[in-house]
Enzyme design. Structure first.
Site, PDB file in Angstrom:
ATOM      1  N   ARG A  51       0.798  -1.217   0.000  1.00  0.00           N
ATOM      2  CA  ARG A  51       0.000   0.000   0.000  1.00  0.00           C
ATOM      3  C   ARG A  51       0.834   1.272   0.000  1.00  0.00           C
ATOM      4  O   ARG A  51       0.565   2.197  -0.761  1.00  0.00           O
ATOM      5  CB  ARG A  51      -0.921   0.054   1.236  1.00  0.00           C
ATOM      6  CG  ARG A  51      -2.272  -0.545   1.019  1.00  0.00           C
ATOM      7  CD  ARG A  51      -2.780  -1.097   2.320  1.00  0.00           C
ATOM      8  NE  ARG A  51      -1.925  -2.208   2.696  1.00  0.00           N
ATOM      9  CZ  ARG A  51      -2.148  -3.466   2.300  1.00  0.00           C
ATOM     10  NH1 ARG A  51      -3.193  -3.760   1.604  1.00  0.00           N
ATOM     11  NH2 ARG A  51      -1.310  -4.429   2.635  1.00  0.00           N
ATOM     12  N   THR A  52       1.816   1.326   0.873  1.00  0.00           N
ATOM     13  CA  THR A  52       2.516   2.605   1.019  1.00  0.00           C
ATOM     14  C   THR A  52       3.234   2.971  -0.281  1.00  0.00           C
ATOM     15  O   THR A  52       3.074   4.069  -0.807  1.00  0.00           O
ATOM     16  CB  THR A  52       3.501   2.543   2.202  1.00  0.00           C
ATOM     17  OG1 THR A  52       2.770   2.164   3.361  1.00  0.00           O
ATOM     18  CG2 THR A  52       4.149   3.887   2.455  1.00  0.00           C
ATOM     19  N   LYS A  80      25.469  -3.651  -1.989  1.00  0.00           N
ATOM     20  CA  LYS A  80      26.935  -3.595  -2.185  1.00  0.00           C
ATOM     21  C   LYS A  80      27.604  -2.866  -1.023  1.00  0.00           C
ATOM     22  O   LYS A  80      28.803  -2.661  -1.025  1.00  0.00           O
ATOM     23  CB  LYS A  80      27.252  -2.841  -3.475  1.00  0.00           C
ATOM     24  CG  LYS A  80      26.644  -3.439  -4.724  1.00  0.00           C
ATOM     25  CD  LYS A  80      27.009  -2.572  -5.927  1.00  0.00           C
ATOM     26  CE  LYS A  80      26.277  -3.026  -7.171  1.00  0.00           C
ATOM     27  NZ  LYS A  80      26.466  -2.057  -8.272  1.00  0.00           N
ATOM     28  N   ARG A 101      11.493   3.998   2.937  1.00  0.00           N
ATOM     29  CA  ARG A 101      11.148   3.028   3.986  1.00  0.00           C
ATOM     30  C   ARG A 101      12.389   2.196   4.273  1.00  0.00           C
ATOM     31  O   ARG A 101      13.059   1.734   3.342  1.00  0.00           O
ATOM     32  CB  ARG A 101      10.014   2.118   3.520  1.00  0.00           C
ATOM     33  CG  ARG A 101       9.821   0.916   4.435  1.00  0.00           C
ATOM     34  CD  ARG A 101       8.592   0.127   4.115  1.00  0.00           C
ATOM     35  NE  ARG A 101       7.390   0.837   4.520  1.00  0.00           N
ATOM     36  CZ  ARG A 101       6.181   0.267   4.568  1.00  0.00           C
ATOM     37  NH1 ARG A 101       6.027  -0.993   4.224  1.00  0.00           N
ATOM     38  NH2 ARG A 101       5.132   0.971   4.954  1.00  0.00           N
ATOM     39  N   HIS A 129       5.564   6.008  11.267  1.00  0.00           N
ATOM     40  CA  HIS A 129       5.022   5.839   9.914  1.00  0.00           C
ATOM     41  C   HIS A 129       4.044   6.998   9.670  1.00  0.00           C
ATOM     42  O   HIS A 129       2.828   6.816   9.655  1.00  0.00           O
ATOM     43  CB  HIS A 129       4.309   4.477   9.834  1.00  0.00           C
ATOM     44  CG  HIS A 129       3.957   4.024   8.453  1.00  0.00           C
ATOM     45  ND1 HIS A 129       3.968   4.862   7.355  1.00  0.00           N
ATOM     46  CD2 HIS A 129       3.575   2.813   7.987  1.00  0.00           C
ATOM     47  CE1 HIS A 129       3.607   4.172   6.283  1.00  0.00           C
ATOM     48  NE2 HIS A 129       3.370   2.918   6.638  1.00  0.00           N
TER      49      HIS A 129
END
Ligand code: NCD
Length: 310
Positions: A51-52, A80, A101, A129
């Site tokens: 969703r986000t 890396k 995120r 959030h």
């Protein structure tokens, strides 16, 4: 440069502006279809998301802008060994705004220190959030019509659930708010929330174990998933995951106008039979996420052009 790391990074007046703009977008989406023409949103997702990330991307596309990014750390140079600081310095020259995120608490904040474009925290570990909170607030505003005088129950994983931490912080700024924190002892709200948010503002709250006995008092019930990925051992997760299952029988104990919110994804904590109850608004909530992110992108890009949010 304005970044959104915590939901309280917006003042109450700015938050009003954001939610009013989101509601205007719902009413007249066409008016905004070119609002971000030639602008680019980068989505830097080091953790899974449906969703986000997709609602951020849909939001930018709805505004006539474009998107770029990655949906897992493995698909980026993080694999890396590149630092978030270096990544964001580079992305700053590729995009106009970014949503990040990350599994580590504080990573979006670190990114914001090295960024020359607005950084939006799209979830940092078990911490915050903010854009889910703006989504939750738009849902409450639109369907409940007020933020004051509410008894809000949070149920499930209140320890690791970042959406819970952010929403408690945001709702604590309104009048006559009361929280009922429903969880097993192992998954109670972290003490920093009590020490830094609830206690200093004298917000009344109780910590209880029984969902049934809390039900009749609630104006809003915010259900959450037990956050499997943040457990140190699987046995604990298995023992705790099905502590609460909301079903029609439990819903019959609630007020007729109580709303059930859930940030989603749902696992087992809400029985599918509840979906048909008009008080279950979690799918509508997910839809609101697009509009509030459209509003946020518009306001942050405007501010970058020297036009303050309010
Ligand atoms: C939440 C999250 O990522 O914190 N999901 C979301 O963004 N809607 C809730 C969760 O994963 O349980």
């Amino acid at each position: 440069m304005r970044h959104i790391i915590s939901p309280t990074d917006l003042t109450l007046t700015e938050l009003d502006e954001l939610l009013n703009l989101a509601e205007d977008i719902i009413k007249s989406p066409k008016k905004y279809s070119d609002a971000c023409h030639r602008k680019k949103l980068a989505t830097l997702f080091y953790e899974p998301s449906t969703r986000t990330r997709l609602s951020f991307e849909a939001a930018m596309l709805n505004l006539g802008g474009s998107i770029l990014g990655f949906s897992s750390g493995d698909a980026s140079s993080a694999s890396k060994g590149e630092s978030v600081a270096d990544t964001i310095r580079v992305i700053s020259s590729y995009a106009d705004i970014c949503a990040i995120r990350h599994p580590k608490e504080g990573a979006p904040y670190v990114a914001s220190l090295h960024s020359s474009i607005p950084v939006i925290n799209a979830g940092d570990g078990g911490h915050n959030h903010p854009t889910q909170t703006f989504t939750d607030l738009l849902t409450i505003k639109n369907l409940k019509g007020r933020f004051d005088n509410l008894t809000v129950g949070f149920c499930g994983d209140l320890k690791f659930g970042r959406t819970v931490h952010s929403l408690i912080g945001a709702l604590s700024r309104y009048n006559n708010i009361k929280f009922v924190l429903i969880s097993p002892e192992e998954l109670q709200v972290p003490s920093y929330i009590k020490d830094q948010v609830l206690d200093p503002q004298n917000i009344p709250y109780e910590e209880v174990k029984s969902l049934e006995s809390a039900m009749p008092d609630l104006d809003i019930l915010y259900m959450t998933r037990v956050q499997k990925e943040r457990f140190f051992n699987e046995e604990d997760y298995i023992r705790l995951k099905d502590t609460y299952i909301l079903n029609s029988r439990k819903m019959s104990l609630a007020k007729e106008d109580m709303l059930v919110l859930h940030p989603l994804p749902r696992v087992n904590e809400i029985a599918v039979e509840v979906d048909d109850d008009p008080r279950a608004v979690y799918f509508k909530q997910a839809q609101f996420g697009v509009y509030v992110r459209m509003a946020l992108i518009i306001l942050l890009l405007r501010e970058g052009e020297g036009r303050p949010i309010c």
